[in-house]
Every structure is written in C-alpha cells, then in structure tokens.
Design an enzyme around this catalytic site. Structure first.
Site, PDB file in Angstrom:
ATOM      1  N   HIS A 358       0.998  -1.332   0.011  1.00  0.00           N
ATOM      2  CA  HIS A 358      -0.017  -0.275   0.090  1.00  0.00           C
ATOM      3  C   HIS A 358       0.951   1.357   0.066  1.00  0.00           C
ATOM      4  CE1 HIS A 358      -3.539   2.289   0.921  1.00  0.00           C
ATOM      5  NE2 HIS A 358      -2.733   3.095   1.677  1.00  0.00           N
ATOM      6  N   GLU A 359       1.786   1.202   0.883  1.00  0.00           N
ATOM      7  CA  GLU A 359       2.672   2.718   1.074  1.00  0.00           C
ATOM      8  C   GLU A 359       3.369   2.768  -0.223  1.00  0.00           C
ATOM      9  OE1 GLU A 359       1.663   4.384   3.315  1.00  0.00           O
ATOM     10  OE2 GLU A 359       0.578   2.716   4.472  1.00  0.00           O
ATOM     11  N   HIS A 362       1.669   4.311  -2.898  1.00  0.00           N
ATOM     12  CA  HIS A 362       1.640   5.622  -2.909  1.00  0.00           C
ATOM     13  C   HIS A 362       2.719   6.618  -3.423  1.00  0.00           C
ATOM     14  CE1 HIS A 362      -1.637   6.902  -0.189  1.00  0.00           C
ATOM     15  NE2 HIS A 362      -1.337   5.770   0.651  1.00  0.00           N
ATOM     16  N   GLU A 381      -5.622   8.129  -1.521  1.00  0.00           N
ATOM     17  CA  GLU A 381      -5.672   6.866  -0.996  1.00  0.00           C
ATOM     18  C   GLU A 381      -6.590   5.934  -1.742  1.00  0.00           C
ATOM     19  OE1 GLU A 381      -4.293   6.106   1.550  1.00  0.00           O
ATOM     20  OE2 GLU A 381      -3.474   7.914   2.632  1.00  0.00           O
ATOM     21  N   TYR A 441     -10.643   5.858   1.244  1.00  0.00           N
ATOM     22  CA  TYR A 441      -9.919   4.652   0.761  1.00  0.00           C
ATOM     23  C   TYR A 441     -11.151   3.851   0.006  1.00  0.00           C
ATOM     24  CZ  TYR A 441      -6.126   5.638   4.067  1.00  0.00           C
ATOM     25  OH  TYR A 441      -5.403   6.220   4.871  1.00  0.00           O
TER      26      TYR A 441
HETATM   27 ZN   LIG Z   1      -2.516   5.249   2.196  1.00  0.00          ZN
END
Ligand SMILES: [Zn+2]
Length: 617
Positions: A358-359, A362, A381, A441
């Site tokens: 996930h990170e 980004h 997000e 999200y």
């Molecule tokens: Zn995030």
C-alpha cells in the site's frame, strides 16, 4: 546523481514544456539545503536551511508560509482539541478511556519546531507562528518568474507521541522523522495551501534536497535521498569490500541528496539491521528494521515481495523514476514518503506485505502524481488502495474472485449509515474519522474499479497508465483523471465524476418484474437511486447456458466492449436516466429461465443487492 536520473529529468523537462504550451500549467520550485544536528538524548535538534524558491506563478507574492508540523504535538493545539472533540478519535492517539494523549505531554515530551532567525535575500523579514504555520511577510515581494533565497535557523523537539513521526515508537524505533523541517507551503493555480496540521497530510512543492544530518555514530539512518558519502558512513551503505575508517568523535554526518521530491523523511535507530536488494532493471531497495528475533524472518521474506511489488506497479502504472526505495520500520502504522516508507514491523507476514504494498503504491499517487491530498484525498488513498489490492492478488496468490468485496461492503455500510459526506469534503472537515476513511479509501478505490465496469477493464488500465504518463509531477485534479478516461474510452463521463465524487447520490437498480410475453419473456427494470449507470444483465437458463444483455446509459454516448469472453451479449436500447423504469424482451420463454442478475461482476456499487437478482420459483 546517476545517468538514468539525468535521462529522467530531461524527459520531465520536455514533457513539461509541451504541457505548458497546451494548458498554461505552472508549478513552484524549491531547492533546500539543510544542516541538522540531532541530540539523541534530549530528542532536540537545531538546523539551518537555505531555501531557493522559484516563483513560476504569474503572480507577485507578498507573503509565504511554512509548515511547522511538530507544533501540533502540544496540549491545546488544533490536533489536540480535534482529538478531544471528534466522536471517533484515532485510537493511536488516545488513552484507553479515549482521552487525547497530546494533552498529557510534558514540556520535555511535546513536539515543537520554531524558526529562530529568517532572512530573505539577506534582509530580515517579519514572521510569526500561527500554530503549525509560520506566516512570513516578505521584505521584498517575489515577482512572477523570479527566485528568492530564504535563510533560516530553526530548532525542534521530537514528540514522544508517535503520529506518523515521533520518538521511541511502541516497537522501540528511536527516531521516525517525517514532517520535521520547516516546509514551504504549496502555492498553485488555486492560491496558497497553508493548511494547518490537524490530522491529515499532504501537499508539497517539488524540488531538490541536499541534507546533512549529524547524529550519534551508533545510529543507522535511512529515508528519502541518496547517501553521498557511503564509504565514510558505512552502516551497510558502503561499497562491498570497503574498509570504513574509524571516525573520531561521537557523531557522523550523513549527507543525502534527493532530486525532484516534495518531502524529505528520515529515520534512525542504533539497532537497525540494514539489507539491500536490487530490483532487476529497477531501483535499489533498502530495508531497515530492528534486530529483533521476532521480526527477522518476516522482514527477510518481505524483500522478494518488495521486488515483485515494485515490478507490478512499474508495469501497471508506469516506470518508477528514482534509483532507490527504502522500507523502514518506524512510525505508527504505515505512511508513504518520497522514495521511502515508514511502517510498523511487528506484524503477521500477510499484513507486513500488505502495508508495504500500500505505502509503496503511494509513491506513484502521492509522490509522483501528487494530487492535493487535503482536497482530493480519494484520488490518493483510493487509487492507492485499488492498485495495491490488485498487486496483493497477484503477488500473494490470493484465491479471491473479487478482491474488492470488502471495499464495496465498507462503502455500502457508509452510504446507508446516513453519515456520508461528499468526497469533495476537505480531508480534515469530515464529521467522523469513519466517514473520512471509507470515503477516501473505499469509495475512492471504487471510483476506479467501478470505472472499469463502466468503460471496460482494459480501458481502465490504459486510463491509469495514460493518467500517470500525462500528469506525473503535475498535481492532477479530479477532472484530469476523468478527461483521460474519456479520451481512452471515447465516452462522456462527467456524470460519473460529478455524481460519485461531488454528491452522496447512490446507485440502486432493481428487477421489478419478469413476465410471460407470448413466447418471450418481458423484463422490467427500475432505477431507484439517483446516480445513473449502464447495466450488464446476465440471464441463466435451466440448461445451464447463459447470455447477457447490455443497456447503455444514454448520456454516456457509447457502449463498452463485451466484458464476458465467450458469452453472447445483446446490446439493447439506451436507458435515458430520467425514466424510472425500463423494459426489454428475452427471446426465450420464461419457463426456460433460471435466474436474471444485474451486474454479475458486482463492480457496480449498487447499495441494495437484493433487488438485483430474480430467480424462478
Ligand atoms: Zn494510504
């Protein structure tokens, strides 16, 4: 700086010029040079900052603003008061009885960041602190198209409370240093974005960073930027086989450079293990994690997964433009930074891979595209959640037909709760953290997965790649992703962007009636929700055969390709939105039909699935 980075800069430059001609796009530019001394005993630091600011805007600037994020970690700050007044505060920041932990910090435990002197092109300027924002009235206005140099001295203290950054995390990481330096606020076509630090991040100005950090020599450091003096520093950064000269004194000065980033994070701990991996034809990966028997096995297994994730995103979004990415244990969960991430490390393997994926995703949406996350949180997000779910399905071999099932469930929950606010809500202005979380999200992720339903999966993936190519390093806004999807698909999609992101209108279509019509079957559908959608309708017969019918949405001005290979599809009449009901005929007797289903993919976020299915009795 490496050769491949030069090629990359040249590429940005030429794309930038082309776009400027077409759209008059401009953006500000910052070049930071900082020298920082960290005292690892008191957690206090001092620094100097030379900031060369280029005003590429058409406007003369009389003021500038800096973020002083660490001032949020003080009793009585906006962050503290928000924790005390929101109905569902972040439990990482509250005591078990829901009291703000910031309110309890003592003088030696609070965070702060203060400018102690500031000049502009050699002249003193007047400046004042308003919470987490430094307001600077300029000595001389900065004319359009000119540069100005700020020289600042600053002092800070790292808060004991960890929220993204802080000291002595629960897992024992000494220094998680994000949002730690006086950071110039962004000025763009909308004006200033000197947002106070209340709960959420992130909007920054791109530029080049040159940072020298002096710290106790037993500490290993990682973060944004390429280390310039690896063979002096060692700590695993040295060229293999190099003997590191013993340094006199108690400290080492680490020298980092980071080109074209809008943030600079670092983390340090005396017990970090430091591993390095090379992504084939990609960046070097650094892993920094505590030398803790509980962690080591998972953090070793994480490394090949990180390579796979980097390859997945580079293929499906676009090439990662830097030569380095670091996965660092620190912070209070997971948070993305330029060329790096801080994640908590004491997790089950699946969760550790999940947070890294996930990170890392980004990097594309927050650090390279970099939508203003305070205003368009769902584009960061949400898109990150979407692509990281796809990545997890691929690299973890999850056997799930629809990896977005829980995402849709979360959205329905919010939509039916009465607590939903439109996605255009400023990130700090949601009444509830619950509503922010699902809206940014889940609903943000559905913007893309549902767009795949509307325009077709191949067109969706092409839209994502095209969007990245066209808008990297340009702070895209919602209309930009819509326009790319329109150009890729040939459809009109303004209805999709406005209803989904600017309203809380919901989608609810249903099968109202199925009836005998001579030798055929007449199906009556109804539109109950306000948001329009095209419909895929699956018919399953008693003999097991199936076919689909597609009712295009008239205002979309086009028809997607058949999404179900090998299943016969009939395109029926357009459904014009204002009509609450719609009829079509199936050229088979009703007695041969076992079931009729609206949207068998379940990628359309219909809030009531019960009326989407009709079954023969
Ligand atoms: Zn995030």
């Amino acid at each position: 700086m490496t050769r491949s980075f030069f090629t990359f800069l040249t590429a940005i430059f030429s794309i930038g010029l082309l776009a400027q001609n077409k759209t008059d796009y401009w953006q500000q530019h910052v070049d930071y040079t900082m020298n920082v001394d960290m005292d690892v005993k008191t957690f206090q630091y001092t620094g100097t900052q030379t900031l060369v600011y280029t005003n590429n805007s058409p406007d003369e600037l009389k003021r500038v603003y800096f973020h002083l994020y660490f001032n949020a970690f003080q009793p009585g700050s906006e962050m503290d008061i928000r924790l005390q007044t929101i109905a569902d505060p972040d439990n990482r920041m509250t005591t078990p009885d829901k009291k703000s932990r910031i309110a309890l910090l003592t003088d030696s435990e609070i965070g702060y960041l203060h400018a102690t002197s500031l000049t502009q092109d050699g002249s003193k300027v007047s400046f004042s602190e308003e919470g987490t924002v430094l307001v600077v009235d300029l000595a001389k206005p900065i004319a359009a198209g000119t540069k100005s140099t700020f020289n600042m001295e600053f002092e800070g203290q790292v808060p004991l409370q960890i929220r993204r950054s802080g000291r002595n995390s629960e897992e024992g990481v000494a220094l998680s240093m994000s949002q730690w330096y006086p950071k110039l606020a962004e000025y763009d076509f909308e004006g200033w974005h000197a947002d106070p630090y209340i709960a959420r991040e992130f909007q920054g100005v791109w530029g080049d960073f040159d940072v020298k950090l002096t710290i106790d020599k037993t500490y290993t450091v990682g973060g944004t930027g390429y280390l310039q003096n690896p063979n002096e520093i060692g700590h695993g950064y040295e060229t293999p086989g190099t003997k590191i000269k013993k340094q006199k004194g108690k400290t080492l000065t680490w020298h980092f450079k980071a080109p074209m980033v809008h943030d600079f994070m670092w983390a340090a701990d005396p017990e970090y293990i430091h591993d390095i991996q090379q992504v084939p034809n990609g960046p070097v990966l650094h892993f920094l994690y505590k030398d803790d028997a509980k962690l080591v096995e998972n953090w070793k297994k994480l490394q090949p997964k990180t390579i796979e994730a980097m390859q997945f995103f580079s293929k499906n979004i676009g090439t990662y433009p830097y030569d380095q990415y670091s996965v660092i244990q620190g912070g209070d969960g997971g948070m993305e930074y330029a060329m790096s991430t801080l994640i908590t490390g004491n997790r089950k393997f699946g969760s550790l891979v999940g947070v890294m994926v996930h990170e890392m995703a980004h990097s594309w949406f927050q650090h390279i595209l970099a939508t203003n996350e305070a205003k368009h949180e769902w584009m960061d997000e949400g898109f990150t959640s979407f692509i990281s779910k796809l990545c997890m399905s691929e690299i973890m071999d999850y056997e799930k037909e629809n990896p977005f099932e829980s995402t849709y469930k979360g959205y329905r929950n919010l939509a039916l709760s009465g607590k939903e606010q439109p996605q255009g809500t400023y990130a700090d202005r949601y009444a509830l953290n619950f509503a922010y979380g699902i809206s940014a999200y889940s609903k943000g992720s559905i913007f893309l997965s549902q767009l795949g339903y509307v325009i077709g999966q191949d067109k969706l993936m092409e839209t994502i790649r095209q969007y990245y190519e066209e808008f990297k390093f340009k702070h895209p806004i919602p209309n930009d992703i819509k326009r790319v999807a329109e150009k890729v698909s040939g459809f009109e999609l303004d209805w999709y962007l406005t209803d989904w992101t600017q309203t809380t209108n919901t989608i609810d279509y249903g099968i109202k009636k199925v009836a005998v019509s001579e030798n055929n079957t007449k199906v009556t559908l109804e539109r109950i929700g306000l948001m329009p959608m095209p419909l895929d309708i699956l018919v399953v017969y008693n003999d097991g055969t199936r076919e689909t019918f597609y009712a295009p949405l008239r205002m979309m001005r086009g028809e997607k390709e058949n999404p179900y290979d090998g299943v016969k599809r009939t395109v029926i009449n357009d459904w014009a939105w204002a009509y609450p009901s719609y009829d079509f005929e199936i050229n088979k007797p009703m007695s041969s039909i076992q079931a009729i289903v609206i949207d068998p993919s379940q990628l359309m976020a219909d809030v009531n699935l019960e009326n989407n299915i009709w079954q023969a009795e």
